[in-house]
Design a protein around this motif. Structure first.
Motif, short mmCIF file in Angstrom:
data_model
loop_
_atom_site.label_atom_id
_atom_site.label_comp_id
_atom_site.label_asym_id
_atom_site.label_seq_id
_atom_site.Cartn_x
_atom_site.Cartn_y
_atom_site.Cartn_z
N UNK A 246 0.83 -1.22 0.00
CA UNK A 246 0.00 0.00 0.00
C UNK A 246 0.86 1.26 0.00
N UNK A 247 1.83 1.26 0.88
CA UNK A 247 2.59 2.50 1.07
C UNK A 247 4.06 2.21 1.32
N UNK A 248 4.88 3.20 0.93
CA UNK A 248 6.32 3.04 1.13
C UNK A 248 6.76 3.49 2.53
N UNK A 249 5.79 4.04 3.27
CA UNK A 249 6.10 4.60 4.60
C UNK A 249 6.77 3.60 5.52
N UNK B 278 5.69 -4.85 -2.64
CA UNK B 278 6.17 -3.92 -3.68
C UNK B 278 7.27 -3.03 -3.11
N UNK B 279 6.99 -2.46 -1.97
CA UNK B 279 7.92 -1.45 -1.45
C UNK B 279 8.95 -2.02 -0.47
N UNK C 18 10.41 -5.00 -0.70
CA UNK C 18 10.97 -6.18 -1.34
C UNK C 18 12.44 -6.41 -0.98
N UNK C 19 13.11 -5.38 -0.58
CA UNK C 19 14.55 -5.50 -0.31
C UNK C 19 14.85 -5.28 1.17
#
Lengths: 511, 128
Positions: B47-50, B119-120, B122-123
């Motif tokens: 949802x969010x990269x936060x 998505x955000x 992943x690493x």
């Protein structure tokens, strides 16, 4: 048939400055109906500061373009930043220093010989003593009658011969010149007569003769300090610009209107005030909205009767265009621009530049950031040439161009974006080398108000604060970019920036 | 199950412990860690990269650890040992701490599995 090449003759200081604005438009990704643009700079004043600026920006543009699009087919990535190929400018340098004065150049003293008395008398009739003794190293200082003699040598130059050899059947020619100065006013008619000379012995003379030729003539849009002229410190007198323009227009009407296929006129009654310099490195006038409008005429010309390959194919032999804005305002912003594609590209490009200047380095040094890792960028990508070139274009050229367009010395300023994000404007204006990078500061709130008069959609409410998140958008699309299998990291990075910014703008703006 | 909790000295005199004590704790451990890592990677991570920082990942590991700790001590104490609030049973505390440490290890292992679906994040916590 392949798309035409455009040979773009930029004459004099105005020519170079229009070229600079054109480079900005092309960097914004505006689509052009051409295979490539080949700028041909004509200026006798080889030290002209405007020419130097123009060279630097095109070099920077090319560094970026080549890193991304080398080997990429023409139809791919159209509409993306830095997409159109601009060749390094070819300079038709006829250094005035080599000629000395007009007297030296024509061998005036040899006219004393027997049998030349009528020639000498005619020469004396056409040229004043000031004209004859004027050093040519700084251009023609508003004397087109001098320029028309000297510029004839351009046609004899090796670079001009190269141009004629490379010219193909459906290529187009466009000439940028000012009508009120010296070099431009002299160069435009001279070139037109050479190109349309049916008896021409030039290489590919037939192709050139039948080519579609356009031109933009820049009417007076600035004035210089008249005191310097009165005190004899400068030879340029801007109070004669209008008179010279009238005379030149009358000449164009009689002799050129049947030669040129698309003629654009731009000018402004709200004039800018510049310092009065006789050319040289000090002649470095700031960018001006009129130069931007002149640059848009080049894009318009490329689309003009786009199916026509030669002048015979044109539906109308000659057409004349003017540029106008609906409101006579002292501050022009994106709301005043009626071309939607131009507006959109400038908007996209600004958000892209803000990312490059304020966020990209942090992103590239963030080891955990999804998009950087998806694209397998190395840890030191921010130190590599590609990022440096992007950063340079943004901080050295783009923001400086914005600052110059919005200066108070213009009676009509172009202020499409909020320049308050620039924190070292005073230093930039003092920087004579034009190499000092612009420093910017953008906070989360400012990202919503970057565009003058058009705020971005903000979905904040009592419970939630809204943010414009570049890296989140880029990370969302990173896998799709990898799936394109470009095999070129720079192209991947750039496509990601293009598409990501486009998505952000689509979410936030209704144009 | 005794082998899994090898760090813990067995409560041999408690039949009920051998029967259900270990199993209950193991279910708490696995379920909580699965839910927390799924929330971190499959929900928030998409949802969010936060939340996609090492700090936030560690915060979620601590939330997982605390949840496992609270659930283990509560459920084991009340349902298995019939303890009342305030009653101190040292071995249960030791066991709960061991289960909480395991929860951190399991969260780390589940992160390696779930991160590919994010998505955000992943690493996070590692790049591969």
């Amino acid at each position: 048939m392949s798309r035409p090449k455009l040979y773009l003759f930029a004459i004099g200081g105005t020519g170079s400055r229009v070229l600079r604005s054109l480079t900005m438009l092309l960097a914004s990704g505006i689509k052009t109906n051409t295979e490539k643009i080949i700028p041909m700079i004509i200026d006798t004043d080889i030290n002209n500061g405007d020419v130097e600026k123009c060279r630097n920006i095109i070099k920077n543009y090319n560094d970026i373009h080549n890193a991304i699009y080398n080997g990429v087919r023409e139809e791919e990535n159209q509409g993306e930043f830095f997409r159109t190929k601009i060749m390094p400018p070819k300079e038709l340098n006829i250094s005035g220093t080599d000629y000395g004065t007009l007297k030296d150049m024509v061998g005036y003293n040899s006219l004393d010989a027997k049998g030349y008395d009528k020639t000498r008398a005619l020469f004396d009739l056409l040229y004043s003593n000031d004209n004859k003794n004027m050093p040519l190293e700084k251009g023609f200082l508003g004397n087109p009658n001098v320029g028309s003699v000297v510029l004839k040598n351009v046609v004899e130059s090796a670079v001009f011969k190269e141009f004629t050899q490379d010219f193909s059947q459906n290529d187009r020619i466009f000439i940028i010149s000012s009508i009120f100065g010296g070099t431009g006013a002299a160069g435009f008619p001279l070139l037109m007569n050479v190109f349309r000379d049916e008896m021409s012995t030039l290489n590919n003379g037939n192709y050139i003769n039948n080519a579609i030729i356009g031109g933009v003539s820049v009417l007076p849009y600035f004035q210089v300090d008249v005191d310097k002229f009165n005190e004899g410190e400068s030879a340029i007198n801007s109070s004669t610009f209008i008179t010279k323009t009238k005379a030149a227009l009358a000449y164009y009407n009689r002799n050129l209107k049947q030669l040129v296929n698309a003629m654009y006129y731009v000018g402004d009654t709200r004039q800018s005030n510049y310092e009065n310099f006789d050319g040289g490195i000090e002649q470095k006038n700031p960018s001006n909205f009129i130069e931007l409008t002149a640059a848009t005429s080049i894009l318009d010309f490329l689309d003009y009767d786009s199916n026509a390959n030669t002048k015979e194919d044109l539906q109308v032999e000659s057409k004349f265009f003017e540029f106008g804005i609906t409101t006579d305002t002292g501050v022009v912003d994106l709301n005043h621009i009626k071309r939607d594609d131009l507006k959109e590209h400038l908007l996209h490009f600004h958000y892209y530049n803000v990312y490059v200047s304020d966020y990209m380095k942090d992103a590239l040094t963030n080891e955990k950031l999804a998009w950087c890792n998806e694209l397998k960028l190395s840890n030191n990508y921010h130190r590599q040439n590609f990022f440096k070139a992007l950063e340079k274009f943004t901080t050295v050229h783009y923001y400086r161009w914005l600052i110059e367009n919005a200066l108070d010395k213009h009676d009509r300023r172009f202020l499409p974006f909020d320049n308050s994000i620039i924190i070292n404007e005073d230093d930039i204006l003092k920087d004579v080398s034009d190499t000092l990078p612009v420093k910017t500061f953008v906070d989360d709130k400012k990202l919503f108000t970057l565009i003058t008069g058009i705020p971005a959609k903000n979905n904040s409410n009592f419970f939630k604060k809204d943010y414009i998140k570049y890296d989140e958008e880029f990370s969302k699309i990173a896998q799709k970019i990898v799936a394109l299998q470009y095999g070129n990291t720079e192209r991947m990075v750039h496509t990601l920036l293009n598409r990501g910014v486009r998505n952000i703008i689509a979410d936030r703006y209704v144009l | 199950m005794e082998e899994f909790y090898f760090l813990f000295e067995d409560l041999n005199n408690w039949d009920v412990w051998t029967d259900t004590g270990y199993t209950t704790a193991f279910i708490i451990l696995v379920t909580t860690s699965l839910i927390v890592s799924a929330i971190y990677y499959l929900l928030l991570g998409r949802i969010s990269m936060r939340y996609s920082t090492m700090g936030k990942w560690f915060l979620f590991s601590m939330i997982n650890l605390m949840l496992v700790f609270i659930l283990t001590i509560t459920i084991e104490g009340i349902l298995i040992f019939d303890l009342v609030f305030g009653e101190f049973f040292p071995k249960l505390w030791i066991f709960t701490i061991i289960n909480s440490i395991y929860s951190f290890v399991l969260y780390l292992l589940l992160s390696l599995v779930f991160k590919r679906f994010s998505i955000f994040s992943k690493f996070i916590p590692v790049k591969f």
